[in-house]
Motif scaffolding. Structure first.
Motif, PDB file in Angstrom:
ATOM      1  N   ILE A 124       1.116  -1.310  -0.309  1.00 40.96           N
ATOM      2  CA  ILE A 124      -0.019   0.071   0.281  1.00 40.96           C
ATOM      3  C   ILE A 124       0.651   1.383  -0.006  1.00 40.96           C
ATOM      4  N   TRP A 170     -13.144   4.004  -3.651  1.00 43.27           N
ATOM      5  CA  TRP A 170     -12.425   1.525  -4.069  1.00 43.27           C
ATOM      6  C   TRP A 170     -13.418   0.729  -4.562  1.00 43.27           C
ATOM      7  N   THR A 178     -11.131   5.010   5.979  1.00 36.26           N
ATOM      8  CA  THR A 178      -9.988   5.520   5.269  1.00 36.26           C
ATOM      9  C   THR A 178      -8.944   4.126   5.456  1.00 36.26           C
ATOM     10  N   ILE A 179      -8.125   4.468   4.019  1.00 39.56           N
ATOM     11  CA  ILE A 179      -7.347   3.222   3.893  1.00 39.56           C
ATOM     12  C   ILE A 179      -6.414   3.218   5.677  1.00 39.56           C
ATOM     13  N   LEU A 221      -7.922  -4.232   1.606  1.00 42.53           N
ATOM     14  CA  LEU A 221      -6.883  -3.552   1.292  1.00 42.53           C
ATOM     15  C   LEU A 221      -6.249  -4.254  -0.015  1.00 42.53           C
ATOM     16  N   ILE A 243      -8.058  -3.380  -2.959  1.00 42.66           N
ATOM     17  CA  ILE A 243      -8.097  -2.242  -3.266  1.00 42.66           C
ATOM     18  C   ILE A 243      -7.321  -1.949  -3.664  1.00 42.66           C
TER      19      ILE A 243
END
Length: 338
Positions: free
Chosen positions: A42, A60, A71-72, A136, A139
């Motif tokens: 990431i 995403w 959020t990421i 994740l 994404i």
């Protein structure tokens, strides 16, 4: 620091009397240590301007609107509040029936995001969950246009790891022949598997949250690359990796202390223990394995261990093993804490 890795082996690869001894070629599940690999992917994608840590799930993965504002960064540091699919009785029930079942990411997410009916409740503050790391990987695939397995294998190559593999959805035969047999002794969470050889457990259920297999020496190489050299991350990325939230409050902290001794970064944990001081640490586990590392910046020492058994967290003694090993290294090497 400055020394080659010292490796020690004890036991056999299985319970049968004719089993080979554990050695340099033996491989183990490393469980959630995998999360640091996913976090590094990431951070690399962010450096390439393919995503931002403050992007949201809705940016995403709009198919999950209930989680849209997460959020990421929250997925990475365990403040997303997402329920953990690995705690689901339905997952454990299916795995008990068929350990070799292949799980798709969408199926894992659907366990805690059912299309109809009530989903498990969201949690506040710091809350450990594997679900975020599956999201994740999804994404990362969308941002890069590449499968997670390719992104991970490129990272493994970049890190110079020779004994680290991602056997999802299927384990290569050569890797399978090197795997030790894993045994489950978790009486409370998996009583139906007590004492069983669970080596045929397909790691697709862990995937980007816990699907890698490796050995202790390669884990040490990974930790050195992650925290010390710039082989994997530059200084700015390493600072991001080590940005912490408190286990106790879920709020950002600069570093752990005696009063607030555990903090979660981006796929990594910082901890404070009086006998050692402040250090980076992670323990990963699967149905039949545990792997752990510790890196102590004040002395530069990295220690890793891998064992082929899984136990209930309340009876896990691997932390004491690492602490004793650390003291032994300090004594034998004539080293002193800074």
């Amino acid at each position: 620091p400055g020394h080659k890795i010292w490796s020690f082996y004890l036991g056999k690869v299985g319970h049968k009397y004719y089993s080979d001894k554990v050695g340099p070629s033996s491989l183990f599940d490393i469980g959630s240590i995998t999360k640091s690999f996913t976090a590094a992917i990431i951070l690399q994608l962010e450096k390439e301007n393919l995503l931002r840590l403050n992007d949201t799930v809705s940016d995403w993965l709009p198919q999950y609107p209930k989680w849209g504002n997460i959020t990421i960064e929250q997925l990475l540091n365990m403040t997303s509040g997402l329920p953990d699919y690995t705690n689901s009785p339905s997952l454990n029930f299916e795995m008990k029936k068929r350990l070799d079942k292949v799980w798709a990411n969408k199926t894992l997410i659907s366990i805690v995001y059912p299309p109809k009916g009530l989903a498990p409740p969201m949690q506040g503050g710091y809350n450990y969950t594997n679900t975020g790391y599956i999201l994740l990987s999804m994404i990362a695939e969308k941002a890069s246009g590449e499968p997670y397995s390719l992104l991970l294998n490129n990272l493994i190559k970049k890190a110079g790891l020779k004994d680290t593999f991602y056997p999802v959805p299927k384990m290569d035969e050569g890797v399978k022949q090197r795997m030790v047999h894993g045994y489950s002794f978790n009486l409370y969470e998996n009583p139906e598997l007590l004492g069983r050889d669970v080596s045929n457990n397909n790691l697709s259920w862990g995937a980007a949250a816990g699907g890698i297999v490796s050995n202790s020496a390669d884990i040490i190489h990974w930790v050195e690359g992650l925290f010390i050299s710039n082989k994997i991350l530059d200084n700015g990325q390493k600072k991001q990796l080590g940005s912490l939230v408190s286990f106790a409050t879920g709020k950002h902290i600069v570093q752990v202390t005696a009063k607030d001794p555990k903090g979660f970064g981006l796929g990594v944990v910082q901890q404070y223990v009086p006998s050692i001081g402040r250090f980076w640490f992670y323990e990963g586990s699967t149905l039949g394995f545990r792997s752990v590392y510790i890196y102590v910046p004040s002395t530069g020492i990295i220690i890793s261990a891998a064992v082929n058994s899984a136990v209930y967290s309340g009876t896990d003694k691997i932390g004491g093993l690492i602490e004793n090993l650390y003291e032994a290294v300090l004594s034998s090497g004539g080293m002193r804490r800074k």
